[in-house]
Design a protein around this motif. Structure first.
Motif, PDB file in Angstrom:
ATOM      1  N   ASN A 103       0.830  -1.210   0.000  1.00 52.01           N
ATOM      2  CA  ASN A 103       0.000   0.000   0.000  1.00 52.01           C
ATOM      3  C   ASN A 103       0.862   1.256   0.000  1.00 52.01           C
ATOM      4  N   ARG A 104       1.916   1.243   0.799  1.00 49.32           N
ATOM      5  CA  ARG A 104       2.814   2.399   0.840  1.00 49.32           C
ATOM      6  C   ARG A 104       3.549   2.550  -0.483  1.00 49.32           C
ATOM      7  N   LEU A 105       4.002   1.445  -1.042  1.00 50.57           N
ATOM      8  CA  LEU A 105       4.729   1.486  -2.310  1.00 50.57           C
ATOM      9  C   LEU A 105       3.861   2.067  -3.424  1.00 50.57           C
ATOM     10  N   VAL A 106       2.621   1.623  -3.503  1.00 48.68           N
ATOM     11  CA  VAL A 106       1.730   2.101  -4.554  1.00 48.68           C
ATOM     12  C   VAL A 106       1.358   3.561  -4.317  1.00 48.68           C
ATOM     13  N   THR A 107       1.144   3.933  -3.071  1.00 48.82           N
ATOM     14  CA  THR A 107       0.848   5.333  -2.759  1.00 48.82           C
ATOM     15  C   THR A 107       1.986   6.239  -3.213  1.00 48.82           C
ATOM     16  N   GLU A 108       3.222   5.834  -2.910  1.00 47.44           N
ATOM     17  CA  GLU A 108       4.382   6.623  -3.333  1.00 47.44           C
ATOM     18  C   GLU A 108       4.448   6.714  -4.851  1.00 47.44           C
ATOM     19  N   ALA A 109       4.180   5.595  -5.535  1.00 41.02           N
ATOM     20  CA  ALA A 109       4.267   5.575  -6.991  1.00 41.02           C
ATOM     21  C   ALA A 109       3.189   6.452  -7.631  1.00 41.02           C
ATOM     22  N   ILE A 110       1.963   6.390  -7.103  1.00 39.47           N
ATOM     23  CA  ILE A 110       0.893   7.239  -7.637  1.00 39.47           C
ATOM     24  C   ILE A 110       1.231   8.707  -7.436  1.00 39.47           C
ATOM     25  N   THR A 111       1.687   9.047  -6.249  1.00 42.62           N
ATOM     26  CA  THR A 111       2.028  10.432  -5.934  1.00 42.62           C
ATOM     27  C   THR A 111       3.146  10.952  -6.836  1.00 42.62           C
ATOM     28  N   ALA A 112       4.084  10.058  -7.188  1.00 42.88           N
ATOM     29  CA  ALA A 112       5.201  10.451  -8.043  1.00 42.88           C
ATOM     30  C   ALA A 112       4.865  10.388  -9.526  1.00 42.88           C
TER      31      ALA A 112
END
Length: 237
Positions: free
Chosen positions: A89-98
Motif C-alpha cells: 500500500n505504501r509502495l503504490v501510494t508513493e508511486a501514484i504520488t510520483a
C-alpha cells in the motif's frame, strides 16, 4: 520506499506458526524474526535460503527483527523477492504520488484505508471533481513457479474473493474500480492467476472483469536498501 536502516543478511533455518522465522545471521547469531506474511510463501520459505531482515530499535517489540526479502532462483540466477505484505500500500501510494502509475494519475486527492461496501476498507480511494471516484485494491504478489511468470494467489483467499465482489459493486454504482497486483520481484515478465491453487478466486476475477473492474500489474525493483515500483507487466488470462 527506503528501509530506515540497513538490512542484515542471514540464512533461513525455518518458518513456523506462520508469523515467525528462525534465521542464522552472517555474524553467527541465531534470531527469531517476525514473518509479516499470512500466505503459504510457496517456494520462498526454504531452509537455507538467503534472507534479509530489518531491525527495530523499539523496546516494545518482542522480536526486533522482521523478515523483508528472500533470494529465490528459478534457474536464471538469484533474484530478491519481497515477502512483507505490509509494504504494497505504501509502495503504490508513493508511486501514484510520483506519477509513476499513469493509469491512476490525475486525481485530486488520495486517501488510504477508507471504509466502503459491506464492512470493507479500500486500500486507496482516489477522488477528483472531474474524474469521480476510483477504488483501488492492492494485492501483494510474490509467487512464481515458472521463470518470468508471476502468479496470484499462493493460497486460498476468501478475503480476496470478497474484495472482487465489492469492487464489482462499486462499478455497478457508477464508480471506477481497479485491482492492482504489485509484484515484489524484479524477474516478472508477465502475470496470471494460480487457478490450480484457488479456482474460486480466478473465477471471481473473470466475473469482476466482465462487470467492469480493471486490472493492472506492476513489478518492483528490490535491493537491501529500498523497494520501488518499476514497470507495468502484461496480464495473461
Amino acid at each position: 520506499m527506503q528501509f530506515p536502516s540497513p538490512l542484515v543478511r542471514g540464512r533461513l533455518l525455518k518458518r513456523y506458526k506462520r508469523f515467525l522465522a528462525d534465521v542464522s545471521l552472517d555474524t553467527g547469531e541465531i534470531v527469531t524474526a517476525t514473518c509479516p506474511n499470512t500466505g503459504s510463501m510457496m517456494g520462498l520459505a526454504v531452509p537455507g535460503a538467503i534472507v534479509w531482515l530489518s531491525v527495530s530499535a523499539s523496546p516494545a517489540r518482542k522480536y526486533a527483527h522482521t523478515w523483508e526479502l528472500v533470494e529465490a532462483d528459478l534457474g536464471s540466477g538469484p533474484v530478491l523477492v519481497g515477502i512483507n505484505t505490509n509494504h504494497p500500500n505504501r509502495l503504490v501510494t508513493e508511486a501514484i504520488t510520483a506519477g509513476q502509475i499513469p493509469e491512476l494519475a490525475g486525481y485530486a486527492t488520495l486517501r488510504r484505508e477508507v471504509k466502503y461496501g459491506l464492512s470493507s476498507r479500500i486500500d486507496i480511494l482516489l477522488e477528483d471533481p472531474g474524474k469521480g471516484l476510483a477504488y483501488v485494491e492492492i494485492k501483494n504478489v510474490h509467487l512464481s513457479r515458472n521463470d518470468g511468470l508471476a502468479e496470484f494467489p499462493d493460497s486460498v483467499t476468501e478475503r480476496g474473493v470478497k474484495h472482487l465482489v465489492e469492487l464489482g459493486n462499486m462499478v455497478a454504482a457508477g464508480h471506477r474500480a481497479v485491482m492492482l497486483y504489485l509484484i515484489q520481484r524484479a524477474d516478472a515478465q508477465s502475470f496470471t492467476f494460480a487457478a490450480d491453487i484457488d479456482p474460486r478466486y480466478a473465477a471471481a476475477f473473470q466475473v469482476a472483469r466482465e462487470a467492469g473492474v480493471e486490472a493492472i500489474a506492476y513489478a518492483c525493483e528490490l535491493s537491501p536498501a529500498e523497494i520501488t515500483v518499476a514497470r507495468r507487466v502484461p496480464l495473461r488470462f
